[in-house]
Design a protein around this motif. Sequence first.
Motif, PDB file in Angstrom:
ATOM      1  N   TYR A  37     -25.480  -4.570  70.135  1.00 11.86           N
ATOM      2  CA  TYR A  37     -25.085  -3.727  69.015  1.00 11.86           C
ATOM      3  C   TYR A  37     -23.750  -3.065  69.350  1.00 11.86           C
ATOM      4  N   GLN A  44     -22.097   4.190  63.114  1.00 14.16           N
ATOM      5  CA  GLN A  44     -22.986   3.142  62.631  1.00 14.16           C
ATOM      6  C   GLN A  44     -23.411   2.233  63.771  1.00 14.16           C
ATOM      7  N   ILE A  46     -24.117  -1.486  64.526  1.00 20.57           N
ATOM      8  CA  ILE A  46     -23.804  -2.765  63.892  1.00 20.57           C
ATOM      9  C   ILE A  46     -24.240  -3.886  64.818  1.00 20.57           C
TER      10      ILE A  46
END
Lengths: 117, 114
Positions: A37, A44, A46
């Motif tokens: 990630y 965020q 992602i």
Amino acid sequence: AQTVTQSQPEMSVQEAETVTLSCTYDTSESDYYLFWYKQPPSRQMILVIRQEAYKQQNATENRFSVNFQKAAKSFSLKISDSQLGDAAMYFCAYRSARWGGSEKLVFGKGTKLTVNP
Amino acid sequence: NAGVTQTPKFRVLKTGQSMTLLCAQDMNHEYMYWYRQDPGMGLRLIHYSVGEGTTAKGEVPDGYNVSRLKKQNFLLGLESAAPSQTSVYFCASSSYEASNQPQHFGDGTRLSIL
């Protein structure tokens, strides 16, 4: 219990060059999933890339690829042609594939990647 | 196309106050999770739920309670906030039917306890 270790708290790379982030994990299971990630300053989480343990072929997503060594319990992330937008925290994560499990993720502590222009 | 929505995004509390963080997902996911993120510690699982009406403890559950009364919502409660609970909190969800799929994360809630 499974553990995930990222031994590089910080890494830096020159724009357009290649960098590899390390991740090792400890498990007694034979079937599982591994993820990378990315967390930019926006906070965020992602998904960058995923790997199923039963697949021998290393996963690739555009400029991102992994080197999955199951016997060594190693799952490194290679970023090619690094871009300024790649600067972020990168987390390695493990999830059991055991049927009926909770699907929870176990995260490493992260590697902060800086991309220098 | 909301995905996972967390409210609030920021909050400052005084020690001893209580509050509830709300997580809502619109993907009909069975599993939901609450993580906290602290510098140098990565994300650590607080509590999770494998379905409506069920909850379970994660790695760092002390000082928190959770409820999953509706499938789409997962609430995280702090009954008596402590400075050690200053953190960024993330909610996530995933599907039972797609175990190789990633968890979907909310944008996080920054919580400061004074």
